[in-house]
Design a protein around this motif. Structure first.
Motif, PDB file in Angstrom:
ATOM      1  N   ARG B 128      30.682  31.450  44.047  1.00  0.00           N
ATOM      2  CA  ARG B 128      31.907  31.746  43.304  1.00  0.00           C
ATOM      3  C   ARG B 128      31.669  33.068  42.565  1.00  0.00           C
ATOM      4  NH1 ARG B 128      37.600  31.153  42.222  1.00  0.00           N
ATOM      5  NH2 ARG B 128      37.618  32.946  40.851  1.00  0.00           N
ATOM      6  N   LEU B 129      32.434  34.063  42.948  1.00  0.00           N
ATOM      7  CA  LEU B 129      32.362  35.375  42.305  1.00  0.00           C
ATOM      8  C   LEU B 129      33.353  35.407  41.143  1.00  0.00           C
ATOM      9  CD1 LEU B 129      32.255  37.289  45.700  1.00  0.00           C
ATOM     10  CD2 LEU B 129      30.342  36.992  44.123  1.00  0.00           C
ATOM     11  N   PRO B 130      33.383  36.487  40.367  1.00  0.00           N
ATOM     12  CA  PRO B 130      34.208  36.476  39.135  1.00  0.00           C
ATOM     13  C   PRO B 130      35.713  36.409  39.335  1.00  0.00           C
ATOM     14  CG  PRO B 130      32.815  38.461  39.254  1.00  0.00           C
ATOM     15  CD  PRO B 130      32.515  37.673  40.464  1.00  0.00           C
ATOM     16  N   GLY B 131      36.228  37.018  40.413  1.00  0.00           N
ATOM     17  CA  GLY B 131      37.691  37.124  40.535  1.00  0.00           C
ATOM     18  C   GLY B 131      38.136  38.543  40.194  1.00  0.00           C
ATOM     19  N   PRO B 132      39.389  38.873  40.500  1.00  0.00           N
ATOM     20  CA  PRO B 132      39.818  40.273  40.471  1.00  0.00           C
ATOM     21  C   PRO B 132      40.209  40.829  39.105  1.00  0.00           C
ATOM     22  CG  PRO B 132      41.626  38.901  41.202  1.00  0.00           C
ATOM     23  CD  PRO B 132      40.445  37.988  41.031  1.00  0.00           C
ATOM     24  N   GLY B 133      40.620  39.991  38.144  1.00  0.00           N
ATOM     25  CA  GLY B 133      41.174  40.549  36.907  1.00  0.00           C
ATOM     26  C   GLY B 133      42.357  41.442  37.231  1.00  0.00           C
ATOM     27  N   GLY B 134      42.432  42.591  36.533  1.00  0.00           N
ATOM     28  CA  GLY B 134      43.554  43.503  36.736  1.00  0.00           C
ATOM     29  C   GLY B 134      43.423  44.374  37.975  1.00  0.00           C
ATOM     30  N   ALA B 135      42.257  44.336  38.644  1.00  0.00           N
ATOM     31  CA  ALA B 135      42.103  45.140  39.864  1.00  0.00           C
ATOM     32  C   ALA B 135      43.123  44.715  40.915  1.00  0.00           C
ATOM     33  CB  ALA B 135      40.679  45.013  40.407  1.00  0.00           C
ATOM     34  N   ASN B 136      43.482  43.440  40.918  1.00  0.00           N
ATOM     35  CA  ASN B 136      44.509  42.958  41.844  1.00  0.00           C
ATOM     36  C   ASN B 136      45.829  43.689  41.634  1.00  0.00           C
ATOM     37  OD1 ASN B 136      47.025  41.046  41.833  1.00  0.00           O
ATOM     38  ND2 ASN B 136      45.736  40.294  43.488  1.00  0.00           N
TER      39      ASN B 136
END
Lengths: 290, 263
Positions: B128-136
């Motif tokens: 499980r990686l961190p996820g995109p935050g606002g990069a998405n």
């Protein structure tokens, strides 16, 4: 409304509640979260924009069964948040389900919750992972408006929201200096709102700078004075981010045993924030002076 | 005597710094973009404005390099505006007033899709990686988006990522637009330790320029992507003064606990 103790305020959170916890990389209500852990509240659905070390601790302490986030990591480094990973990968100490959104869509869901809107449009989402992997039914619903197809999302309305600010008065008027992220929307979307503050100030001081008020007192259910309450995150105008502590956290929480030792030392091993800050000082980390 | 030749990382930051022009406004994502922007600020862009997702408009050069885009204390005093995340991720990104955006990518495919979420099944991940935050949101809405990959590890370069945390050109050939994304949005450039790529009209990477000394075969080996043989202009290397500035910023980053730089 009188100023509450942390213990009393956190008793407003019941097991199974949906809880928004405010703060982005800054102004994170760590003292409130440590009290949640000490009170053993479980089965929470935690909403956070940036999960971070704060969510890592809640998950690792077994308080969380579900979370809605845009990401979760230790922003210093950056390094992984190991307890979050253990829960997501191995179900340890208990399984969690993770509803992931792009930050902008998550913020819009809180914005809509605060305004009690029936739904809110999502940006384009088709073909993204967040759209293709819908563990949660109804995450995106298709609607037609003016002949065009769009996706909409459910607003988020937490049972309880918890935010940390540098200043609030006895009536709950809460002020924030610096960037606001989604803190105001997350606060105003809740049924019950807890505000922890570095300092309880006079109403005259609030009225000197009313443009800094993010939530008016009539929306606040509990205000708790908690100096140093956001450590190791920073509060603009009070103290900065404690990057050595956050790096240390990453180094000493890699395994389950080490994480539990961390909680024993820094959360279960202290009775309140004052004792915690004394331990921070005694361990040679930054002086926290609200 | 310090080595007159830049390391791979120093060259990467120097190349990436060229994306940040003086007097421009760049939505600056977490990690390498913040470091590259600081190199630019010290070399040629003292009047650069960065927008950060938490609601920050930061102009000039702060005394301290922030550990992340939310360490407000590090750049307070150099902010034009403190707003909120709806201002930044919705209003500013879609306003047409930004010159560029730049995000860090640690796991990218040849269409510019980025996976920062999971390895394996979403509901039962092996990692499980961190996820995109606002990069998405940046990848969704930005019109001139530069991706910066700090690693030359071939595992970071995929043919197609299994989970799209931040959307690139999806499967190419107009599939991004067909999925509802505005024409003209999405990644236009990818900067890697061996060279730069542009995204062609089909939405696929095309090798643009190589760092001094690198070959097409090196780029092919790193990415695993089909790259035709051909001549590619070399990227400029920093001169001695410029390299000293890059090194100074990397020392600041080490002092500020950037894990990739600390020994």
């Amino acid at each position: 409304m009188a100023v509450s103790t942390m213990t009393t305020a956190i008793e407003a959170v019941d097991g199974g509640d949906v809880v928004y916890v405010g703060g982005f990389g800054f102004a994170q209500p760590f003292s409130a979260v440590h009290e949640l852990i000490r009170q053993g509240v479980s089965d929470l659905h935690v909403i956070r924009s940036s999960g971070g070390v704060l969510l890592d601790q809640l998950v690792g302490a077994g308080c969380v069964s579900e979370t809605t986030i845009a990401h979760c990591w230790n922003a210093v480094g950056p390094t992984p948040t190991s307890a979050f990973r253990r829960a997501a990968e191995d179900g340890v100490p208990r399984p969690i389900t993770v509803e992931e959104h792009g930050l902008g869509n998550l913020v819009l869901r809180l914005f809509a919750g605060a305004r009690r809107l029936p739904f809110v449009p999502a940006g384009p989402v088709e073909s993204t992972g967040q759209f293709e992997n819908q563990s949660f039914s109804g995450k995106f619903s298709e609607v037609t408006f003016d002949g065009d197809s769009h996706y909409v999302m459910e607003p988020l309305n937490p049972d309880v929201s918890i935010i940390h600010v540098p200043r609030a008065d006895e009536r709950g008027n809460a002020q924030l200096t610096g960037a606001r992220a989604e803190i105001k929307h997350g606060a105003m979307a809740a049924d019950t709102l807890l505000v922890t503050t570095e300092e309880v100030v006079s109403s005259e001081q609030i009225q000197d700078t009313p443009d800094e008020t993010v939530v008016p007192g009539f929306m606040v259910d509990h205000v708790v004075e908690s100096p140093g309450g956001a450590h190791p995150s920073g509060v603009l105008g009070c103290y900065g981010r404690d990057i050595d502590y956050l790096e240390h956290y990453g180094e000493v929480t890699g395994s389950l045993d080490d994480f539990e030792a961390y909680l024993d030392e820094w959360v279960y091993g202290v009775s309140d924030r004052a004792e915690y800050l004394e331990a921070v000082r005694a361990s040679g980390f930054a002086e926290v002076s609200p | 005597m310090s080595d007159p030749e830049p390391t791979q990382r120093e060259q990467l930051l120097y190349t990436a710094a060229q994306e940040f022009r003086d007097e421009s406004t760049v939505f600056t994502g977490f990690h390498w973009p913040v470091v590259a922007a600081r190199v630019a600020r010290k070399l040629h862009a003292p009047n650069l404005t960065s927008v950060f997702e938490a609601g920050i408009v930061y102009r000039g050069t702060s005394e301290t390099l922030p550990t992340s885009t939310t360490e407000i204390n590090a750049f307070d005093g150099n902010t034009d505006m403190y707003g909120n995340s709806i201002d930044t991720l919705h209003t500013f990104l879609k306003s047409g007033h930004l010159d560029r955006a730049a995000i860090d990518v640690s796991n990218v495919d040849r269409f510019g899709n980025v996976n920062t979420t999971v390895i394996g099944d979403y509901d039962d991940p092996s990692v499980r990686l961190p996820g995109p935050g606002g990069a998405n949101d940046i990848a969704t809405h930005a019109e001139d988006l530069t991706l910066i990959c700090g690693s030359a590890d071939p595992e970071r370069y995929q043919d197609r990522v299994s989970y799209v945390s931040s959307p690139g050109h999806i499967d190419g050939d107009g599939s991004r637009e067909a999925a509802g994304f505005e024409p003209g949005t999405g990644p236009s450039k990818l900067i890697t330790p061996l060279g730069t790529f542009r995204f062609d009209e089909t939405g696929r990477t095309r090798l643009d320029r190589l760092v001094p000394g690198a070959t097409v075969a090196d780029a092919r080996e790193m990415t695993g992507w089909p790259i035709e043989d051909g001549d590619h202009e070399a990227l400029p290397a920093p001169d001695a003064d410029e390299l000293a500035v890059v090194r100074e910023v990397l020392e600041e980053a080490a002092d500020r606990n950037y894990a990739a730089i600390r020994p």
